[in-house]
Each structure stands twice: as C-alpha cells, then as structure tokens.
Enzyme design. Structure first.
Site, PDB file in Angstrom:
ATOM      1  N   ALA A 103      11.963  -1.911  10.314  1.00  0.00           N
ATOM      2  CA  ALA A 103      13.156  -1.611  11.104  1.00  0.00           C
ATOM      3  C   ALA A 103      13.671  -0.190  10.892  1.00  0.00           C
ATOM      4  O   ALA A 103      14.741   0.162  11.373  1.00  0.00           O
ATOM      5  CB  ALA A 103      14.248  -2.623  10.775  1.00  0.00           C
TER       6      ALA A 103
ATOM      7  N   ALA B 155       8.081   1.175   1.864  1.00  0.00           N
ATOM      8  CA  ALA B 155       8.086   2.108   0.734  1.00  0.00           C
ATOM      9  C   ALA B 155       8.812   1.495  -0.461  1.00  0.00           C
ATOM     10  O   ALA B 155       8.389   1.650  -1.615  1.00  0.00           O
ATOM     11  CB  ALA B 155       8.748   3.426   1.126  1.00  0.00           C
ATOM     12  N   ALA B 156       9.909   0.768  -0.191  1.00  0.00           N
ATOM     13  CA  ALA B 156      10.672   0.157  -1.286  1.00  0.00           C
ATOM     14  C   ALA B 156       9.846  -0.933  -1.965  1.00  0.00           C
ATOM     15  O   ALA B 156       9.787  -1.002  -3.198  1.00  0.00           O
ATOM     16  CB  ALA B 156      11.992  -0.413  -0.754  1.00  0.00           C
TER      17      ALA B 156
ATOM     18  N   ASP C 289       9.129   8.783   2.698  1.00  0.00           N
ATOM     19  CA  ASP C 289       9.648   7.434   2.429  1.00  0.00           C
ATOM     20  C   ASP C 289       9.475   7.048   0.965  1.00  0.00           C
ATOM     21  O   ASP C 289      10.392   6.536   0.320  1.00  0.00           O
ATOM     22  CB  ASP C 289       8.903   6.402   3.284  1.00  0.00           C
ATOM     23  CG  ASP C 289       9.330   6.443   4.741  1.00  0.00           C
ATOM     24  OD1 ASP C 289       9.808   7.493   5.187  1.00  0.00           O
ATOM     25  OD2 ASP C 289       9.163   5.431   5.426  1.00  0.00           O
TER      26      ASP C 289
HETATM   27  C1  MEV Z   1       8.575   6.286   8.922  1.00  0.00           C
HETATM   28  O1  MEV Z   1       9.536   5.662   8.079  1.00  0.00           O
HETATM   29  C2  MEV Z   1       8.745   7.781   8.882  1.00  0.00           C
HETATM   30  C3  MEV Z   1       7.688   8.542   9.662  1.00  0.00           C
HETATM   31  O2  MEV Z   1       8.064   9.927   9.595  1.00  0.00           O
HETATM   32  C4  MEV Z   1       6.309   8.358   9.083  1.00  0.00           C
HETATM   33  C5  MEV Z   1       6.126   9.036   7.729  1.00  0.00           C
HETATM   34  O3  MEV Z   1       6.865   9.976   7.396  1.00  0.00           O
HETATM   35  O4  MEV Z   1       5.175   8.628   7.024  1.00  0.00           O
HETATM   36  C6  MEV Z   1       7.687   8.144  11.128  1.00  0.00           C
END
Ligand code: MEV
EC number: 2.7.1.36
Length: 327
Positions: free
Chosen positions: A115, A121-122, A164
């Site tokens: 979302a 990542a977390a 992230d």
């Molecule tokens: C996704 O959370 C963020 C993006 O910039 C992808 C990334 O930085 O790896 C769309």
C-alpha cells in the site's frame, strides 16, 4: 525465540525517480512490522502472517523459496509476503553461516501490504535481524540495511533502490541517492495518511516507469524534474518550512501522475486532502492504489478523508526515529 520490529514509511518526496539515481526522502512512521522467529530442528520454514491485508495465513515448506505452499488465500498475496520472508531468511543464514537453519516465523504487521507504506522493507529488515539474532549473529543497523537491500533486490528482480530498506533499518527521515544513504534532521511533520484499501504491484509499476522513460523524453525529463524537486524539498525540510514542503509534495504528485503511477482513488484522496486545507498531499510509494500522505496540522484532512467514499482508513502518523530493534 526472538522478536524484532521495523517501521514502515511514507515518501515525503522522490519515489520511482530514486530507482534511477535521483535523491529521495522517505520518513519512517510509527507503524511497525513485528517478526518473531524460533529455530526449528529441521530446515523447514513455517510462516504465519497476520494483518498484512490478509485474513491471516500459515504456510510450511521445505528449505527454500521453491516450496509450494498449500493455503487458502490468494496465491499472489502469499507469494508477495513469503518471497520477502524467504529472502530475509537466506540473508540471516548467510550472515550466521548456517545454510540449513529452519524457523517458525510469525509476522504481525500494522502496515498494509503493497500500500506504499513500506511493509515489505519493514518485514525484510525485522526478519533478517530476528533470524540472525536467533542464530547468534548480532548484526549492526548498517548490515541489516545492506542485507535487506540485497533481499529486496532479489525479490524485485533488480528493480529496487536502497530507500525503503535503509529507512526501515535506521528509522527517522533519510536521504538516499544511489548508494549514498544518510539520516536527516527533520522538524515535527504532521502526516495524515489515507488508505483506499487497495494495493499496487511494485515490480510492475517500476517496470512501467522504466518503459515510459525509455520510450519518451518527457518521462526521462520528469524523472530528472523529481530529482530537482527533491533538492528543493531538502532545503525546505532543513528550514522547517512546512508550507513550502506541502507545495512541493503537490508538485511531486503531479509528476508521479505524469509517470502513470497514480490512480483514480489516489487522486480523489489527494484532492480531498487539498480541499480540506492540507498544506500538500501526494501518493506515497509505488502507487497504483494504496496510500496518500498529506501534511496538515489541523483535524480537517483526517475528517475529510474519513467521509470520502473509497477511503477505507485514515490515520495520523508520527515520524519514528527508531529503526529495526529487538522487542
Ligand atoms: C517503492 O516503495 C518505492 C519505489 O521507488 C521503488 C524503490 O525505490 O525500490 C517505487
């Protein structure tokens, strides 16, 4: 048994363009993913997840990601969640030199999956930290950030920036430009988040922007323009100029729309926030559906989003200065 947690995040500026070496400023927020890990006698992984936009599921499979989980929820969601867990476990096994270590893993998350709030990542950062700790390897925050990036890169087939994972590992407001990742001083930021209940496919959205950028000069120029905007945003952040930050967030949303990653519901939430008097509003993360972030010190934006058809949830978020930690 070890439990570790890591924060989700919103992008103040710069998502997507950061994949091409432009700077970005994500900010960790006080919504976390918690991963509990317990060593098993065999080399299997058993993953139980709750609150990842799912009703909850449990999968058990042998050794590596190649297992075929037999569960009663959409396969794509299971793969999305377990892909990151598998990659995290692989990193922890490598760090602890324990290639056959198996685990029972429970994920509890306050961050909806896909979302735009950095759930993957977390989960990845917390999973690496917890599993490594369970195997007796005490990783530094920088090591967690590095390994979480490698894990995301593997799952997203090379389409990931460090933004992230670095933000989830270290917490706070950060600046990422290519391999250069650092923490930033930030004033109190009155974030309001609106969630449409949906999710975007990060890999597909990043691939779409890449194709657009390769096909049209305007798209390459748009990516560069996001980079310029982020540099102005950093100055506004350092000066604590919330009005300027809000205006730049509005511009950033327009540029992301031009790159094709907004959606009707994200636009509707952005406009509802602006109409309610927010200083600025934009989509956050990969887009396609999911969340917007607005800046508003008053209650107006939260109230407007709460009554907006199509906005499933709204909440105020605080900057979380703590990154990955053992609970
Ligand atoms: C996704 O959370 C963020 C993006 O910039 C992808 C990334 O930085 O790896 C769309």
């Amino acid at each position: 048994m070890v439990t570790a947690s890591a924060p989700g995040k919103v992008y103040l500026f710069g998502e997507h363009a950061v994949v091409y070496g432009e700077p970005a400023v994500p900010c960790a927020i006080d919504r976390r993913a918690r991963v509990t890990v317990e060593r098993r006698a065999d080399d299997h992984l058993r993953v139980h997840a709750e609150d990842l936009s799912l009703d909850g599921f449990t999968v058990e499979y042998g050794g590596t990601a190649s297992g075929d989980p037999d569960v009663d929820v959409p396969q794509s969601l299971v793969e999305a969640a377990t892909g990151y867990v598998d990659a995290a476990v692989e990193q922890a096994r490598e760090a602890a030199d324990a290639p056959d270590a198996g685990f029972d893993i429970t994920i509890e998350s306050e961050i909806p999956l896909g979302a735009g709030l950095g759930s993957s990542a977390a989960v990845t950062a917390a999973g690496i930290y917890a599993a490594a700790e369970e195997l007796g390897a005490d990783l530094s925050t920088d090591e967690v950030a590095e390994r979480a990036y490698s894990a995301e890169l593997a799952v997203q087939e090379g389409n990931a920036s460090r933004a992230d994972t670095f933000c989830s590992a270290t917490g706070g407001a950060v600046r990422v430009e290519g391999d250069d990742c650092r923490s930033l001083d930030a004033p109190d930021l009155p974030f309001v988040v609106g969630f449409d209940g949906g999710a975007g496919d990060t890999g597909a959205l990043v691939a779409g922007v890449r194709e657009l950028k390769n096909s049209y000069d305007f798209a390459a120029d748009t990516v560069a323009a996001v980079g310029d905007l982020v540099r102005s945003g950093e100055a506004a952040l350092a000066a604590g100029d919330l009005a300027e930050l809000g205006e730049l967030m509005n511009f950033n949303h327009g540029l992301l729309s031009a790159l094709g990653v907004s959606s009707r519901s994200l636009d509707a939430m952005v406009w509802a926030a602006r109409d309610a008097g927010a200083l600025g509003a934009k989509l956050t993360g990969a887009g396609g559906g999911g969340c917007v972030v607005a800046l508003d010190e008053t209650e107006e934006t939260e109230t407007a989003l709460r009554y907006l058809p199509g906005c499933e949830e709204t909440f105020r978020a605080e900057l979380d200065t703590e990154g990955v930690r053992v609970e």
